[in-house]
Design a protein around this motif. Sequence first.
Motif, short mmCIF file in Angstrom:
data_model
loop_
_atom_site.label_atom_id
_atom_site.label_comp_id
_atom_site.label_asym_id
_atom_site.label_seq_id
_atom_site.Cartn_x
_atom_site.Cartn_y
_atom_site.Cartn_z
N LEU A 221 -5.95 -30.71 22.73
CA LEU A 221 -5.65 -31.87 21.90
C LEU A 221 -4.20 -32.31 22.05
CD1 LEU A 221 -8.45 -31.30 20.75
CD2 LEU A 221 -7.51 -31.60 18.46
N TYR A 222 -3.31 -31.35 22.20
CA TYR A 222 -1.89 -31.70 22.32
C TYR A 222 -1.59 -32.33 23.68
CZ TYR A 222 3.16 -31.27 21.65
OH TYR A 222 4.51 -31.54 21.51
N ASN A 223 -2.14 -31.74 24.74
CA ASN A 223 -1.82 -32.20 26.09
C ASN A 223 -2.70 -33.35 26.58
OD1 ASN A 223 0.23 -30.28 26.42
ND2 ASN A 223 -1.20 -28.73 27.16
N SER A 224 -3.93 -33.45 26.06
CA SER A 224 -4.86 -34.48 26.54
C SER A 224 -5.58 -35.16 25.39
CB SER A 224 -5.88 -33.86 27.50
OG SER A 224 -5.25 -33.21 28.58
N PRO A 225 -4.85 -35.87 24.52
CA PRO A 225 -5.51 -36.57 23.41
C PRO A 225 -6.46 -37.64 23.92
CG PRO A 225 -3.23 -37.30 23.63
CD PRO A 225 -3.39 -36.14 24.57
N ALA A 226 -7.62 -37.76 23.26
CA ALA A 226 -8.64 -38.71 23.72
C ALA A 226 -8.32 -40.14 23.33
CB ALA A 226 -10.00 -38.31 23.15
N ASN A 227 -7.46 -40.32 22.34
CA ASN A 227 -7.14 -41.66 21.88
C ASN A 227 -5.80 -41.66 21.14
OD1 ASN A 227 -7.79 -40.80 19.11
ND2 ASN A 227 -9.92 -40.86 19.82
N LEU A 228 -5.37 -42.84 20.77
CA LEU A 228 -4.08 -42.99 20.09
C LEU A 228 -4.04 -42.27 18.75
CD1 LEU A 228 -2.85 -46.68 20.58
CD2 LEU A 228 -1.57 -44.59 21.04
N PHE A 229 -5.16 -42.29 18.03
CA PHE A 229 -5.19 -41.62 16.73
C PHE A 229 -4.88 -40.14 16.87
CE2 PHE A 229 -7.44 -39.17 13.49
CZ PHE A 229 -6.89 -39.71 12.34
N VAL A 230 -5.56 -39.46 17.79
CA VAL A 230 -5.33 -38.03 18.00
C VAL A 230 -3.92 -37.79 18.54
CG1 VAL A 230 -6.08 -35.97 19.27
CG2 VAL A 230 -7.78 -37.58 18.37
N ALA A 231 -3.47 -38.65 19.44
CA ALA A 231 -2.15 -38.49 20.04
C ALA A 231 -1.05 -38.49 18.99
CB ALA A 231 -1.90 -39.61 21.05
N GLN A 232 -1.20 -39.35 17.98
CA GLN A 232 -0.15 -39.45 16.97
C GLN A 232 -0.40 -38.54 15.77
OE1 GLN A 232 0.19 -43.99 16.70
NE2 GLN A 232 2.28 -43.34 17.07
N PHE A 233 -1.63 -38.03 15.63
CA PHE A 233 -1.89 -37.13 14.50
C PHE A 233 -1.57 -35.69 14.86
CE2 PHE A 233 -4.32 -34.58 11.55
CZ PHE A 233 -4.02 -35.21 10.34
N ILE A 234 -1.90 -35.28 16.08
CA ILE A 234 -1.64 -33.90 16.51
C ILE A 234 -0.25 -33.83 17.12
CG2 ILE A 234 -2.31 -32.07 18.10
CD1 ILE A 234 -4.22 -32.33 15.79
N GLY A 235 0.55 -32.94 16.59
CA GLY A 235 1.93 -32.80 17.06
C GLY A 235 2.91 -33.19 15.99
#
Length: 348
Positions: A221-235
Motif C-alpha cells: 500500500l505504501y509503495n504501490s497505492p491503487a489510487n489517490l485516496f490510498v496514496a494520501q491516506f497511507i503514510g
Amino acid sequence: MGAIELKAVEKWYGELQVIKGIDLDIKDGEFIIFVGPSGCGKSTLLRMIGGLEETSRGAIVLDGTDVTDQPPSKRGLSMVFQSYALYPHMSVRDNMGFSLKTAGAPKSEIKEKVEEAARVLKLEPLLDRRPKDMSGGQRQRVAIGRSIVRAPTAFLFDEPLSNLDAALRVDMRLEIAKLHRSLETTMIYVTHDQVEAMTLADRIVVLDAGQIAQVGTPRELYNSPANLFVAQFIGSPKMNVMGCSFSGSDYQLEGARGGKYTGSGQPAHVGIRPEHITFCDVGSGQCDGEVEVVEYLGADCFVFVNCGPLGVLNVRVGGGETYEVGQKVGLSFQSEHVHFFSSDGAAV
C-alpha cells in the motif's frame, strides 16, 4: 481455525447504505487491520462480523459455515472494545474468568485458563487487584485477557488503544504484536492510527465511504497505492500531490519543469513522498521554492517548501540538516519513486 469470508456484504439503515457490497477473504491466523477516515464504515463492518450489527445483504462465512443470521454467542468470536468495560468490584482474576464462570466451567478450568492468560499478558502480579488500582494500559490488557480465556476462533479489536496516551500505545502495540505471534489466532483490528496499521498488520484493508479502496500488505500500500485516496491516506506525513500535464514522454508541472514519464495512460496528477525529494541548486530540479516552515523532530526534519502554483511541498530530511525560513531551494524528485494518477484518481 479462523478463516473468515465476506461475500458482497451490505449494511443499510433505512435508505442509507453504509457498507456497499464488500468481498474479503481473511486467512486463518492472519492479522487484518481496517483503516479509513471517520464514517467510512470500518467499525460497522467489524460489528457485522461479530454479529453485533445485522447484515442487510450478503453473507459472512466462518470456517466454511454461514453465520450471517447467527447471534454473537454462536460465532465463537471475541471482541475487545475501546472501553475496557471491567467490573469495578471484581479483581483481575474474577474479571478475566467471569465469562467462563457464567458458562458453568469448572473452577479448576477457570483457574488454569486465567493463569495462562495472565502469564501471556504479564498480569500475574496484578491478579488480585481491582481495576481502580491499575493504569489504563493494564486495564486494557485485562480486557484482552478476558477474551483470551474464551479461546475464540478470532479476535475483533475496535480501536482498543485510542484511550491510552502515546507512551502506553507504543507499549500495548508491542504487546498485541507479541500476542498474535504467540496465539497464532486470526485478529481483525480497527484503527485510525497510521502507525498501528503499518506496524501490526499482515494486510491492511483501506475503506472509503463503505467500499474497499485497496487491500494489501503495508509495504504494497505504501509503495504501490491503487489510487489517490490510498496514496494520501497511507503514510505519515502524507504524499505530496500536484497537478500535471503530459506531452510525449514528459510530464510538466504547473509553473515548474517536470520530468520523464515512461508509463502508459494519461496522467493528471504526480505524487511523491516527502522522503523521496532531495534539495538541489535552484533551477536544476523538478521545481523551485522557498522554505516556509521547518519542523525539527530529532532524527527527522520536515521542511515545508512553498512552490507557488504547486502549493506547499513537504520534504523529509535527516535531523542533522539545517534549513532557514525564507531560503530559496531547488527540489529534485527521485524518478523511481514518482507516482502518476489519472484524472479520476486511479494509478497509471
